[in-house]
Design an enzyme around this catalytic site. Structure first.
Site, PDB file in Angstrom:
ATOM      1  N   ASP A  32       1.667   0.024   8.437  1.00  0.00           N
ATOM      2  CA  ASP A  32       3.066  -0.382   8.338  1.00  0.00           C
ATOM      3  C   ASP A  32       3.572  -0.199   6.918  1.00  0.00           C
ATOM      4  OD1 ASP A  32       1.759  -2.366   7.003  1.00  0.00           O
ATOM      5  OD2 ASP A  32       2.537  -4.021   8.178  1.00  0.00           O
ATOM      6  N   ASP A  90       5.756  -2.147   3.919  1.00  0.00           N
ATOM      7  CA  ASP A  90       6.377  -3.375   3.419  1.00  0.00           C
ATOM      8  C   ASP A  90       7.634  -3.002   2.653  1.00  0.00           C
ATOM      9  OD1 ASP A  90       4.319  -5.158   4.341  1.00  0.00           O
ATOM     10  OD2 ASP A  90       3.051  -4.345   2.763  1.00  0.00           O
ATOM     11  N   LYS A 119     -10.749   0.225  -0.793  1.00  0.00           N
ATOM     12  CA  LYS A 119     -10.193  -0.441   0.391  1.00  0.00           C
ATOM     13  C   LYS A 119     -10.931  -0.008   1.651  1.00  0.00           C
ATOM     14  CE  LYS A 119      -5.829  -1.108   0.946  1.00  0.00           C
ATOM     15  NZ  LYS A 119      -4.363  -0.937   1.068  1.00  0.00           N
ATOM     16  N   TYR A 151     -12.516  -7.421   3.970  1.00  0.00           N
ATOM     17  CA  TYR A 151     -11.107  -7.146   3.668  1.00  0.00           C
ATOM     18  C   TYR A 151     -10.247  -8.015   4.565  1.00  0.00           C
ATOM     19  CZ  TYR A 151      -6.885  -4.511   2.503  1.00  0.00           C
ATOM     20  OH  TYR A 151      -5.642  -4.152   2.062  1.00  0.00           O
ATOM     21  N   SER A 194       0.814  -1.216   0.000  1.00  0.00           N
ATOM     22  CA  SER A 194       0.000   0.000   0.000  1.00  0.00           C
ATOM     23  C   SER A 194       0.843   1.260   0.000  1.00  0.00           C
ATOM     24  CB  SER A 194      -0.939  -0.008   1.215  1.00  0.00           C
ATOM     25  OG  SER A 194      -0.196  -0.026   2.419  1.00  0.00           O
ATOM     26  N   ASP A 198       7.829  -4.198   7.928  1.00  0.00           N
ATOM     27  CA  ASP A 198       7.939  -5.625   7.600  1.00  0.00           C
ATOM     28  C   ASP A 198       9.014  -5.744   6.528  1.00  0.00           C
ATOM     29  OD1 ASP A 198       5.955  -6.162   9.373  1.00  0.00           O
ATOM     30  OD2 ASP A 198       4.414  -6.621   7.892  1.00  0.00           O
TER      31      ASP A 198
END
Length: 808
Positions: A319, A321, A434, A443, A308, A373
């Site tokens: 968070d 990625d 979303k 979701y 995202s 992450d």
């Protein structure tokens, strides 16, 4: 009649050249099309040619080419109007003259007039009228004839090709200005963009009047393919579309979706520091392995964001990625050992933990308040350059499967961004979809609903089908397209690639297991995979129902009968069904509990699949959000989390009541979870799973009144839920159960041990309860009691009675 057929058709598409039958007709055709006089009302007062993107200046009301008047205003020191000499006229105050633009389009369609072609023909005619150039000095080696013959064919050839391409609607790069890479698609095709050239596509425009304005190329372009089929509509947006898009943006802002500028900048700072740590670690590692200084100095290393954040649709508190890409001398063991230790020494890094045995091995941590992450990929190259393009399939050569999985997120994200016609419209639409999916409880990729990648692919496909539409229209078309989609026909953004890397890809022609996927949404990057592998028949039915609901709501919004807040109203899950299954997972310690619920949640889709295979069950709908157990349950079982599954039974004809035995279904699910826990060596003493059948009117035994009451318009949950997200904290900082907000006085006296009693009910008791409910369904007038129908941990258990089909 014969003359009519002999003359041929008068109409000609404006982008096709004339096909004269003789030299005389050729000259007359050229004169009628290229030299057609431009009406005075369609001529720009600055360039004296036909207007392109007609715009009105507010001071005197005259119209000009958009580019001409903007250039004139910007080049004048005081922003002076070229006609009335009014000062301080902002270029943003220009107003599109849509009537005049339509008149220009009609004139061009009727005459085949092309502005640039006309200018070039006039320039050619002017050159031909000029006297020949003077002979060069005697010292010049090249004869004049050579100069003329070398120059003239080049100009003529360039002119003719450029003119033909322009007439066909293609972009022709000017020799003095390089073509922008951002204007080209992944295969070099032209991508139309909204907004004035050189300006970003923003919501606001002149005088607070929202909207995107379109160039004539966007309005007159021939149909083009975005994806595997042609577009459904190339219609440009209207003023009302811009207004609806602005209202959509405001509704999302009110729900706290967007981050402030300060938070965005903080993320950039954190990523920069993380990238520096990666480069520093790779350099130190090279020195420790006694590599040559040149290799150490040029080894490189880089981080790539995906998900995202890379798509530009992350929410507050979300968070990031990140993929750490390293050269070939860095091993995966180095990443989980030496780099892990380096991270541990950083004061800004908290909650550091490694999950090395995951499907995609990852290191999770919090860097100065930002959750990260971090996955790892080792390329088979000696150096990782800063301009590395991960979309190149050659990056995957000689990589192990874990590295390929780690790179897949980056490759998919980048490929999606390259396949959409307009990134800004795509991003705003994806944010809306979303948010809607989270609010409506569909979701969660792990539970068989939409995930981030599948949402992005569906929105990108909608953008391909409606390449010129704004976000408000795209949201409506999203629901229109996928509420009528013929599942299991796959959703593809482009034709699947073939590669000599021989990696497994989604292909039902080759892989029989792929033929059983009920809602395939295929990632666009090689190796292509189904992003909705976990979707079942039930979860697909729930999502299609929500697509249809979203279509009805957005139709009302676009008709002015409702506003955007209605689309984002949460689903009244606990009012929707009459029957529920309560699934509880408990553990004795906080650490064991977090590990245990992660495993249980990942297997709930197995339970859903088992339930929907029962001949009497049509829908098994799991709510993605888990709930903490009450204080009483926590006292008995330690740390407790609960999931709720809504059940819809099929109508049974010619039967007043049918007993549905779910004992084997639940027991099979529990065996699967315990077996997986044993295999992963995570099963600890005190880890338990329980299940109970509960009717809607008895849910208050498990949940507080504020959760069960029918909800209407609600504000966005706190930032800890990531804009309507799926997770909530289950324990407080001191390790106790978070249930202080619950009204314990609203519960029945025996609710503290309800689940405990349910879990220990035996078959004989259950049989008596079944008979009691069965008699009730046959006409008994006694008050119905709570049928404590549960599934104990033994092989035999009670059944769930299904009353008269007319009740459902």
């Amino acid at each position: 009649m014969g003359e009519a057929y002999a003359r041929g058709r008068m109409e000609k598409p404006p982008f096709l050249p004339e096909e004269p039958s003789s030299s005389s007709s050729s000259s007359s055709s050229s004169s009628s099309t290229s030299d057609a006089p431009v009406p005075e009302e369609l001529s720009c007062l600055i360039c004296k040619d036909i207007m392109t993107d007609a715009a009105v200046i507010p001071c005197c009301g005259n119209s000009y080419c958009d580019k001409c008047i903007r250039t004139a205003l910007l080049e004048s020191e005081d922003h002076i109007c070229p006609t009335c000499q009014e000062t301080d006229i902002s270029p943003d105050a220009l107003i599109p003259n849509k009537c005049l633009r339509q008149a220009v389009n009609n004139f061009r369609s009727g005459t085949g007039y092309t502005k640039r072609l006309h200018q070039q023909i006039r320039q050619q005619q002017w050159r031909q009228q000029q006297p020949p150039p003077p002979p060069p000095p005697l010292m010049t080696v090249t004869p004049p004839a050579v100069l003329v013959s070398a120059a003239e064919p080049s100009t003529s050839s360039s002119l003719s090709i450029s003119s033909l391409l322009e007439e066909k609607g293609c972009r022709v790069p000017v020799r003095r200005q390089a073509a922008l890479a951002s204007c080209l698609g992944p295969q070099g095709q032209s991508i139309p963009t909204t907004g004035h050239p050189g300006r970003g596509s923003t919501i606001g425009s002149a005088g607070g009047r929202p909207g995107w304005e379109l160039t004539p190329r966007l309005q007159n372009q021939p149909p083009r393919h975005y994806g595997i089929t042609s577009a459904i509509s190339l219609a440009p947006p209207t003023d009302i579309d811009s207004i609806h898009t602005q209202k959509l943006l405001e509704a999302m802002k009110a729900l706290g979706v967007f981050e402030e500028e300060e938070e965005l900048n903080h993320r950039l700072v954190v990523l920069g520091r993380l990238n520096h740590l990666v480069k520093e670690w790779i350099s130190e590692l090279g020195e420790s392995k006694n590599l040559p200084p040149s290799v150490v100095a040029n080894g490189g290393g880089k981080i790539f964001t995906f998900g995202s954040y890379r798509l530009g649709v992350h929410t507050k508190g979300a968070d990031i990625d990140v993929a750490c890409v390293a050269p070939r001398h860095v091993e995966r063991s180095d990443f989980f050992q030496s780099f892990f230790e380096k991270l541990k020494r950083q004061e800004e890094i908290k909650k550091l933990r490694a999950v090395e045995d995951a499907y995609v091995p990852v290191v999770k941590f919090e860097f100065d308040g930002i959750e990260i992450d971090l996955v790892f990929a080792r390329l088979s190259v000696p150096t990782v350059a800063d301009n590395l393009d991960l979309r190149d399939n050659s990056c995957l050569r000689s990589l192990d499967i874990r590295c390929i999985r780690s790179l897949n997120g980056c490759r998919v994200t980048d490929e999606i961004l390259h396949l959409v016609p307009n990134k800004e419209n795509f991003r705003l639409t994806l944010r809306a979809v979303k948010l809607w999916a989270k609010r409506r409880g569909i979701y969660s990729n792990v539970l068989g609903f939409l995930g981030g990648v599948s949402c992005a692919v569906l929105v990108a496909r909608t953008c391909q089908l409606y390449p010129n539409a704004l976000a408000s229209t795209l949201v409506n078309k999203f629901f229109l397209v996928f509420s009528e989609w013929e599942w299991p026909r796959p959703v593809l953004l482009k034709q699947q690639e073939e590669s000599n890397l021989n990696l497994p890809v989604w292909d039902p022609r080759v892989n029989p297991s792929d033929r059983y996927h009920v809602m395939p949404i295929i990632t666009p990057a090689y190796p292509q995979q189904n992003s909705t592998y976990n979707v079942s028949t039930s979860t697909r039915a729930v999502m299609v129902e929500e697509f249809r609901h979203g279509l009805a709501v957005t139709n009302e919004i676009l008709q002015g009968k409702s506003d955007w807040s209605k689309l984002f109203e949460p689903l009244d899950f606990f009012q929707k069904y009459k029957h529920y299954i309560v699934l509880t997972a408990s553990a004795s310690t906080k650490e064991h509990h977090l590990e245990w619920i992660g495993l249980v949640e990942s297997k709930i889709r197995v339970l859903v699949g088992n339930l929907e295979r029962n001949e009497f069950i049509s829908i098994a709908h799991v709510k993605p959000q888990s709930f903490p157990g009450s204080r009483e349950l926590c006292k008995q079982s330690g740390y407790v989390s609960m999931w709720f599954l809504g059940i819809v039974f099929r109508k049974v004809e010619n039967a007043e009541s049918v007993n549905v035995d779910l004992t084997c279904v639940i027991q099979s699910f529990k065996d699967t979870v315990y077996s997986q826990a044993n295999y992963l060596s995570v099963l600890k003493e005190g880890m338990k799973i329980e299940a109970a059948h509960v009717k809607r009117k008895h849910l208050h035994h498990f949940l507080p009144a504020e959760t069960l009451q029918k909800r209407k318009k609600q504000s966005m949950p706190g930032t800890s839920q990531n804009a309507g997200g799926l997770q909530r904290k289950r324990t407080s900082s001191d390790g106790s159960c978070l249930d202080s907000s619950r009204d314990t006085g609203s519960r029945t006296p025996d609710n503290s041990s309800l689940l405990h009693k349910i879990s220990k009910v035996d078959t004989s008791t259950a049989g008596r309860e079944r008979n009691a409910v069965y008699q009730k369904s046959n006409g008994a007038n006694k008050r119905e009691k709570l049928p404590r129908v549960a599934v104990p941990s033994v092989s035999k258990g009670p059944s769930i009675p299904v009353p008269d089909s007319s009740m459902y």
